[in-house]
Scaffold this motif. Structure first.
Motif, PDB file in Angstrom:
ATOM      1  N   GLY A 255      41.255  47.157  44.197  1.00 33.74           N
ATOM      2  CA  GLY A 255      42.804  46.271  43.714  1.00 33.74           C
ATOM      3  C   GLY A 255      43.794  47.286  42.967  1.00 33.74           C
ATOM      4  O   GLY A 255      44.997  47.478  43.162  1.00 33.74           O
TER       5      GLY A 255
ATOM      6  N   ALA B 117      42.737  44.461  39.231  1.00 29.79           N
ATOM      7  CA  ALA B 117      43.382  45.937  39.450  1.00 29.79           C
ATOM      8  C   ALA B 117      43.797  46.887  38.234  1.00 29.79           C
ATOM      9  O   ALA B 117      44.014  48.087  38.507  1.00 29.79           O
ATOM     10  CB  ALA B 117      45.260  45.327  39.292  1.00 29.79           C
TER      11      ALA B 117
ATOM     12  N   ILE C 167      47.787  40.297  42.155  1.00 28.98           N
ATOM     13  CA  ILE C 167      46.441  41.359  42.279  1.00 28.98           C
ATOM     14  C   ILE C 167      45.802  41.869  41.090  1.00 28.98           C
ATOM     15  O   ILE C 167      46.182  41.248  40.189  1.00 28.98           O
ATOM     16  CB  ILE C 167      47.215  43.357  43.092  1.00 28.98           C
ATOM     17  CG1 ILE C 167      47.936  43.561  43.979  1.00 28.98           C
ATOM     18  CG2 ILE C 167      45.655  43.663  42.681  1.00 28.98           C
ATOM     19  CD1 ILE C 167      48.406  44.680  43.882  1.00 28.98           C
ATOM     20  N   THR C 168      44.459  40.433  41.415  1.00 32.24           N
ATOM     21  CA  THR C 168      43.857  40.839  40.538  1.00 32.24           C
ATOM     22  C   THR C 168      42.633  42.016  40.711  1.00 32.24           C
ATOM     23  O   THR C 168      42.751  42.279  42.156  1.00 32.24           O
ATOM     24  CB  THR C 168      42.797  39.450  40.661  1.00 32.24           C
ATOM     25  OG1 THR C 168      42.612  39.175  41.706  1.00 32.24           O
ATOM     26  CG2 THR C 168      43.485  38.024  40.326  1.00 32.24           C
TER      27      THR C 168
ATOM     28  N   ALA D  43      41.666  40.010  44.855  1.00 27.77           N
ATOM     29  CA  ALA D  43      40.252  41.766  44.678  1.00 27.77           C
ATOM     30  C   ALA D  43      39.348  42.254  43.587  1.00 27.77           C
ATOM     31  O   ALA D  43      38.406  43.007  43.755  1.00 27.77           O
ATOM     32  CB  ALA D  43      40.983  42.395  45.238  1.00 27.77           C
TER      33      ALA D  43
END
Length: 259
Positions: A17, A12, A9-10, A87
């Motif tokens: 995120g 985050a 997940i970017t 994200a």
């Protein structure tokens, strides 16, 4: 379809995120979390670990392709990703005094949003296609459906993400890889907190996260929330341009400067 056990997940360190990272956190799950803010990224990792998941963090600007790509490939080699959620994103727009956003801010949004999505996903496409499984999710926006006149570069970057996601979905389907294109409207995050203007159908972060998670769990090709706002944007796009432009100009807002 089994639940994902290795997830990238970017974005985050905050917002959607971080919320999705917490949503997926559970024993037996490994989360590779990317963000720019070291303290907030550490807080997300701590919350994930408290829920029983394993977390590794990478402090990167997603606009910098080489270091990000090398880290992502190393994490995939250690624990092949089942799910990737791109994200990370930023927003800007015209100022309250009517001043245009300017080249620097326009370029920043395209670099972080559109190129950041490509920098996250492109290194992994050969491995996903070779493995013949997995899921990729990209986060566009309602602004991708019809450009917002007071935030043109943001709209352009999100429209690019949407088109990219639709394209790789068709490309990867024969390989058994699912692609979900997420098209959210307004929801309560620090980014939305900088927005000064109308926010129709505003949702809480928790409600938006739940809706997106439901779509991801069923491997939906498109996850549009809320649909009514999307239909309004699409309807405006079908009108003659002179009428549509006048309607959109009436949707006045500005975005306060921020990080």
């Amino acid at each position: 379809m089994s639940a994902p056990r290795s997830i990238l997940i970017t974005g985050a360190s905050s917002g959607l995120g971080a919320a999705l990272a917490r949503s997926y956190a559970a024993p037996g799950v490994k989360l590779a979390l990317v963000g720019r803010d070291e303290d907030r990224l550490a807080a997300t990792a701590a919350a994930v670990r408290a829920a029983g998941a394993e977390a590794v963090t990478g402090r990167f600007d997603v606009g910098e392709a080489e270091p990000l790509g090398a880290w992502i490939l190393a994490q995939d080699a250690a624990a092949p990703f089942d799910l990737v959620i791109a994200a990370a994103g930023v927003s800007a727009g015209a100022r309250a005094d009517g001043e245009m956003e300017g080249r620097a801010l326009a370029t920043l949004q395209v670099r972080s949003n559109l190129l950041g999505t490509l920098h996250t996903i492109e290194p992994l496409l050969p491995a996903f296609a070779r493995r013949g499984r997995g899921q990729i999710a990209v986060v566009a926006s309602i602004a991708a459906l019809r450009g917002l006149p007071y935030s043109p570069a943001y709209s352009a970057s999100k429209a690019g993400i949407r088109a990219y996601g639709e394209a790789i979905r068709a490309l990867l389907a024969p390989h058994g890889v699912a692609v979900s294109v997420i098209v959210p409207g307004f929801f309560d995050t620090p980014m939305t907190g900088r927005w000064s203007g109308p926010t129709p159908f505003l949702m809480s972060l928790d409600a938006m996260t739940r809706a997106i998670r439901r779509g991801l769990d069923r491997r939906a090709r498109r996850i549009t929330v809320p649909r009514l706002l999307a239909w309004g944007s699409q309807a405006a796009d079908l009108l003659p341009a002179s009428i549509s432009d006048r309607i959109m100009r009436g949707f006045r807002f500005h975005i306060e400067p921020g990080r």
